[in-house]
Write an enzyme that holds these catalytic residues in place. Sequence first.
Site, mmCIF file in Angstrom:
data_model
loop_
_atom_site.group_PDB
_atom_site.id
_atom_site.type_symbol
_atom_site.label_atom_id
_atom_site.label_comp_id
_atom_site.label_asym_id
_atom_site.label_seq_id
_atom_site.Cartn_x
_atom_site.Cartn_y
_atom_site.Cartn_z
ATOM 1 N N SER A 7 77.579 68.085 43.989
ATOM 2 C CA SER A 7 77.498 69.546 43.779
ATOM 3 C C SER A 7 76.801 69.887 42.468
ATOM 4 O O SER A 7 76.110 70.910 42.377
ATOM 5 C CB SER A 7 78.885 70.186 43.842
ATOM 6 O OG SER A 7 79.759 69.580 42.911
ATOM 7 N N ASN A 10 78.143 72.102 30.915
ATOM 8 C CA ASN A 10 76.859 71.515 31.341
ATOM 9 C C ASN A 10 75.651 72.217 30.726
ATOM 10 O O ASN A 10 74.597 71.599 30.551
ATOM 11 C CB ASN A 10 76.715 71.597 32.870
ATOM 12 C CG ASN A 10 77.711 70.705 33.601
ATOM 13 O OD1 ASN A 10 78.050 69.624 33.113
ATOM 14 N ND2 ASN A 10 78.173 71.145 34.756
ATOM 15 N N ARG A 13 77.044 60.586 32.568
ATOM 16 C CA ARG A 13 77.786 61.833 32.369
ATOM 17 C C ARG A 13 77.667 62.759 33.590
ATOM 18 O O ARG A 13 78.638 63.403 33.984
ATOM 19 C CB ARG A 13 77.265 62.538 31.113
ATOM 20 C CG ARG A 13 78.027 63.800 30.782
ATOM 21 C CD ARG A 13 77.643 64.314 29.396
ATOM 22 N NE ARG A 13 78.477 65.430 28.999
ATOM 23 C CZ ARG A 13 78.009 66.658 28.771
ATOM 24 N NH1 ARG A 13 76.726 66.918 28.901
ATOM 25 N NH2 ARG A 13 78.837 67.626 28.412
ATOM 26 N N ASP A 28 79.126 48.946 24.685
ATOM 27 C CA ASP A 28 80.004 47.934 24.090
ATOM 28 C C ASP A 28 81.326 48.609 23.724
ATOM 29 O O ASP A 28 81.562 49.749 24.123
ATOM 30 C CB ASP A 28 79.314 47.323 22.849
ATOM 31 C CG ASP A 28 78.863 48.400 21.858
ATOM 32 O OD1 ASP A 28 79.500 49.467 21.780
ATOM 33 O OD2 ASP A 28 77.860 48.171 21.145
ATOM 34 N N VAL A 88 84.503 68.028 39.654
ATOM 35 C CA VAL A 88 84.452 69.376 40.236
ATOM 36 C C VAL A 88 84.411 69.253 41.760
ATOM 37 O O VAL A 88 83.370 68.944 42.334
ATOM 38 C CB VAL A 88 83.218 70.159 39.714
ATOM 39 C CG1 VAL A 88 83.247 71.588 40.230
ATOM 40 C CG2 VAL A 88 83.182 70.127 38.195
ATOM 41 N N ASP A 125 78.590 57.208 19.543
ATOM 42 C CA ASP A 125 78.981 55.923 18.940
ATOM 43 C C ASP A 125 78.016 55.696 17.791
ATOM 44 O O ASP A 125 76.822 55.499 18.009
ATOM 45 C CB ASP A 125 78.870 54.818 20.002
ATOM 46 C CG ASP A 125 78.965 53.410 19.421
ATOM 47 O OD1 ASP A 125 79.064 53.250 18.180
ATOM 48 O OD2 ASP A 125 78.932 52.454 20.214
ATOM 49 N N HIS A 176 81.618 57.116 26.061
ATOM 50 C CA HIS A 176 81.022 57.638 24.831
ATOM 51 C C HIS A 176 80.539 56.535 23.897
ATOM 52 O O HIS A 176 80.202 56.799 22.748
ATOM 53 C CB HIS A 176 82.001 58.583 24.113
ATOM 54 C CG HIS A 176 82.186 59.893 24.820
ATOM 55 N ND1 HIS A 176 83.035 60.875 24.379
ATOM 56 C CD2 HIS A 176 81.614 60.388 25.959
ATOM 57 C CE1 HIS A 176 82.982 61.917 25.207
ATOM 58 N NE2 HIS A 176 82.143 61.636 26.178
HETATM 59 C C1 HEM Z 1 87.759 62.706 28.193
HETATM 60 C C2 HEM Z 1 87.151 63.863 28.253
HETATM 61 C C3 HEM Z 1 85.718 64.056 27.873
HETATM 62 C C4 HEM Z 1 85.240 65.042 27.080
HETATM 63 C C5 HEM Z 1 86.044 66.157 26.443
HETATM 64 C C6 HEM Z 1 83.823 64.828 26.956
HETATM 65 C C7 HEM Z 1 82.984 65.649 26.236
HETATM 66 C C8 HEM Z 1 81.656 65.382 26.001
HETATM 67 C C9 HEM Z 1 80.805 66.191 25.183
HETATM 68 C C10 HEM Z 1 81.213 67.478 24.488
HETATM 69 C C11 HEM Z 1 79.582 65.603 25.145
HETATM 70 C C12 HEM Z 1 78.350 66.108 24.412
HETATM 71 C C13 HEM Z 1 77.729 67.184 25.260
HETATM 72 C C14 HEM Z 1 76.867 68.160 24.502
HETATM 73 O O1 HEM Z 1 76.061 67.754 23.676
HETATM 74 O O2 HEM Z 1 77.033 69.342 24.772
HETATM 75 C C15 HEM Z 1 79.658 64.427 25.949
HETATM 76 C C16 HEM Z 1 78.631 63.547 26.171
HETATM 77 C C17 HEM Z 1 78.719 62.446 26.982
HETATM 78 N N1 HEM Z 1 79.776 62.105 27.771
HETATM 79 FE FE1 HEM Z 1 81.626 62.886 27.711
HETATM 80 N N2 HEM Z 1 83.475 63.723 27.664
HETATM 81 C C18 HEM Z 1 84.594 63.214 28.240
HETATM 82 C C19 HEM Z 1 84.664 62.116 29.072
HETATM 83 C C20 HEM Z 1 83.564 61.397 29.496
HETATM 84 C C21 HEM Z 1 83.587 60.410 30.545
HETATM 85 C C22 HEM Z 1 84.806 60.069 31.397
HETATM 86 C C23 HEM Z 1 82.333 59.894 30.632
HETATM 87 C C24 HEM Z 1 81.793 58.840 31.558
HETATM 88 C C25 HEM Z 1 82.502 57.857 32.051
HETATM 89 C C26 HEM Z 1 81.538 60.562 29.631
HETATM 90 C C27 HEM Z 1 80.231 60.281 29.356
HETATM 91 C C28 HEM Z 1 79.472 60.946 28.433
HETATM 92 C C29 HEM Z 1 78.145 60.501 28.029
HETATM 93 C C30 HEM Z 1 77.472 59.227 28.481
HETATM 94 C C31 HEM Z 1 77.666 61.456 27.131
HETATM 95 C C32 HEM Z 1 76.276 61.478 26.461
HETATM 96 C C33 HEM Z 1 75.292 62.141 27.401
HETATM 97 C C34 HEM Z 1 73.868 62.213 26.893
HETATM 98 O O3 HEM Z 1 73.529 61.638 25.869
HETATM 99 O O4 HEM Z 1 73.075 62.889 27.586
HETATM 100 N N3 HEM Z 1 82.301 61.484 28.980
HETATM 101 N N4 HEM Z 1 80.927 64.317 26.477
#
Ligand code: HEM
Length: 322
Positions: free
Chosen positions: A78, A96, A64, A250, A72, A242, A195
């Site tokens: 950054s 963030n 993430r 997966d 950005v 998931d 995700h």
């Molecule tokens: C499509 C738009 C996306 C939105 C709106 C989004 C939004 C979010 C949000 C709200 C969370 C939870 C953060 C929190 O608890 O505050 C999250 C977690 C996460 N996102 Fe996204 N995301 C997007 C795309 C992506 C992409 C493109 C990736 C990587 C290729 C990604 C990887 C992750 C991962 C791995 C987590 C879990 C992080 C952790 O457990 O520390 N996300 N995302």
Amino acid sequence: MAPLNGSRLTTIGLVLFVLIIGTANANLSTYFYSSSCPQLFSTVKSTMQSAISKEARIGASILRLFFHDCFVNGCDGSILLDDTATFTGEQHALQNNNSARGFEVIDTIKSAVESVCPGVVSCADILAIAAADSVTILGGPTWNVKLGRRDATTANQSAAATSIPRSDSDLKVLAKMFSNNGLSIKDLVALSGGHTIGQARCITFRTRIYTETNIYTSFASIRQSNCPNVTGTGDNNLAPLDLQTPISFDNDYFKNLVQKKGLLHSDQQLFNGGSADSIVSGYSTNPKSFFSDFATAMIKMGDIKPLTGSNGEIRKNCGKIN
Ligand code: HEM
Ligand SMILES: *[C@@H]1O[C@H](CO)[C@@H](O)[C@H](O)[C@H]1NC(C)=O
Ligand SMILES: *[C@@H]1O[C@H](CO)[C@@H](O)[C@H](O)[C@H]1NC(C)=O
Ligand SMILES: *[C@@H]1O[C@H](CO)[C@@H](O)[C@H](O)[C@H]1NC(C)=O
Ligand SMILES: *[C@@H]1O[C@H](CO)[C@@H](O)[C@H](O)[C@H]1NC(C)=O
């Protein structure tokens, strides 16, 4: 039209020169550190392996961080910069704040890399490799990471606030934010498959589980049990993005979407009767095509506006400029 004189020709020559050099420099390459830091890949991988064996979620957090860095002002490290007297960094932008994590792992990798090849490898490149290793270690695809990015000397909190998608974004907004970075709807869907790992806080999915109708009822109930319908209560309670396998990379994420079990509003937007539905269904039954498209899209994302040539710097410490 005036005939071309010497100085005009010199100007044209200079412009062409800058264009050519600019373009040539803009290319990242898998071999960038082959001779300057041959131990780079193995050093990053072993540090990521031990970090993930201590806490599997950290792989998700690093993936993430890379996404939030690239969106950005490009993949320029950054996001790693702490606030300073002269700029407010990105770490406390809404998307963030209280959720971006993994900074100390990047610092650990950076120290390990500095001890084998001091002053050579950028923090932006370390983050790109660490993100790819995370995916591979958790069971996802492997790809050749392109390198040669340099590190930003500034960060911009308001750019982070406006450029990183939010959990309440609709498909149209998501598509626009990705297309602003040269990424297609297919890239959006494939990358959202990130995700398949990691966790989200109640504050990011409360509205979805209490007010939306395109959600599987018993899934909503389960999530409600640890996320009260009261603003400010349990905001930081976590749930897996998931629901089946949050530490294995997966295609279950897509199987969930097809069953209306997307955790975030933005997740379910990808399968809600719109233009992305067929891509989601495809990935839900064909993990190979998801893996291959994810790898392709990660390479594309990694190509977003890198600083190259003499732009930026090679930071000594990822958290601050030299
Ligand atoms: C499509 C738009 C996306 C939105 C709106 C989004 C939004 C979010 C949000 C709200 C969370 C939870 C953060 C929190 O608890 O505050 C999250 C977690 C996460 N996102 Fe996204 N995301 C997007 C795309 C992506 C992409 C493109 C990736 C990587 C290729 C990604 C990887 C992750 C991962 C791995 C987590 C879990 C992080 C952790 O457990 O520390 N996300 N995302
Ligand atoms: C950079 O990439 C472009 C497009 O792939 C290619 O045409 C060009 O030759 C590359 N330049 C360098 C210096 O490798
Ligand atoms: C980040 O979160 C902290 C703790 O919840 C809060 O005090 C601070 O105001 C937030 N920062 C921004 C910029 O929203
Ligand atoms: C920071 O980003 C905002 C929003 O994109 C932009 O308006 C502003 O000019 C940027 N600030 C700097 C110092 O680059
Ligand atoms: C949850 O709270 C929202 C906003 O206050 C409200 O509209 C909704 O009806 C509530 N839902 C449940 C199931 O309590």
